[in-house]
Design a protein around this motif. Structure first.
Motif, short mmCIF file in Angstrom:
data_model
loop_
_atom_site.label_atom_id
_atom_site.label_comp_id
_atom_site.label_asym_id
_atom_site.label_seq_id
_atom_site.Cartn_x
_atom_site.Cartn_y
_atom_site.Cartn_z
N ARG A 2 0.84 -1.20 0.00
CA ARG A 2 0.00 0.00 0.00
C ARG A 2 0.87 1.25 0.00
NH1 ARG A 2 -5.72 1.06 2.53
NH2 ARG A 2 -5.71 3.29 2.34
N GLU A 3 0.49 2.22 -0.80
CA GLU A 3 1.21 3.49 -0.86
C GLU A 3 0.68 4.43 0.23
OE1 GLU A 3 3.75 4.49 -3.01
OE2 GLU A 3 3.80 2.39 -3.57
N LEU A 20 0.45 10.78 6.16
CA LEU A 20 -0.92 11.31 6.12
C LEU A 20 -1.88 10.14 6.04
CD1 LEU A 20 -0.48 14.16 3.49
CD2 LEU A 20 -0.48 14.36 5.98
N GLY A 21 -3.03 10.29 6.69
CA GLY A 21 -4.09 9.31 6.53
C GLY A 21 -4.03 8.10 7.44
N LEU A 22 -3.14 8.07 8.41
CA LEU A 22 -3.12 6.97 9.38
C LEU A 22 -3.83 7.40 10.65
CD1 LEU A 22 -0.92 5.73 7.53
CD2 LEU A 22 0.20 4.99 9.61
N LYS A 23 -4.51 6.47 11.27
CA LYS A 23 -5.08 6.74 12.59
C LYS A 23 -3.96 6.63 13.61
CE LYS A 23 -9.69 5.00 11.66
NZ LYS A 23 -10.69 3.99 12.03
N ASP A 59 -8.07 7.29 3.27
CA ASP A 59 -7.39 7.58 2.00
C ASP A 59 -7.26 9.09 1.84
OD1 ASP A 59 -7.05 4.96 1.16
OD2 ASP A 59 -9.05 4.88 0.26
N VAL A 60 -6.06 9.55 1.64
CA VAL A 60 -5.80 10.97 1.41
C VAL A 60 -5.66 11.16 -0.09
CG1 VAL A 60 -4.24 12.89 1.82
CG2 VAL A 60 -4.69 11.24 3.64
N LEU A 61 -6.55 11.93 -0.68
CA LEU A 61 -6.49 12.17 -2.12
C LEU A 61 -5.53 13.29 -2.46
CD1 LEU A 61 -10.28 11.84 -2.93
CD2 LEU A 61 -8.50 10.09 -3.06
N GLU A 62 -5.51 14.33 -1.63
CA GLU A 62 -4.63 15.47 -1.84
C GLU A 62 -4.21 16.00 -0.48
OE1 GLU A 62 -5.60 18.41 -4.95
OE2 GLU A 62 -7.54 17.38 -5.01
#
Length: 72
Positions: A2-3, A20-23, A59-62
């Protein structure tokens, strides 16, 4: 595999990196960009091993950098 998007900041005393995007809170550091990136990747793997893959739900899109006055 996973990226994960990772922010790497350069400070006067070294580098700090965080995903970014991790709990939860995951941070790496090092004297160089490469050291900080390697350190945070290791910390991310440990975080997933400890708390499970549910920490990857977001999921972080931007990502954006913004400046804001905080009135301190």
């Amino acid at each position: 595999m996973r990226e994960v998007k990772i922010i790497v900041e350069k400070h006067p005393d070294g580098y700090v990196a965080y995903p970014l995007g991790l709990k939860g809170v995951v941070v790496g550091q090092g004297n160089t960009y490469e050291e900080a990136l390697s350190d945070v990747k290791s910390a991310i793997r440990f975080h997933i091993e400890t708390f499970g893959e549910d920490v990857l739900e977001l999921d972080v899109l931007e990502a954006f950098v913004a400046e804001a006055g905080i009135g301190v």
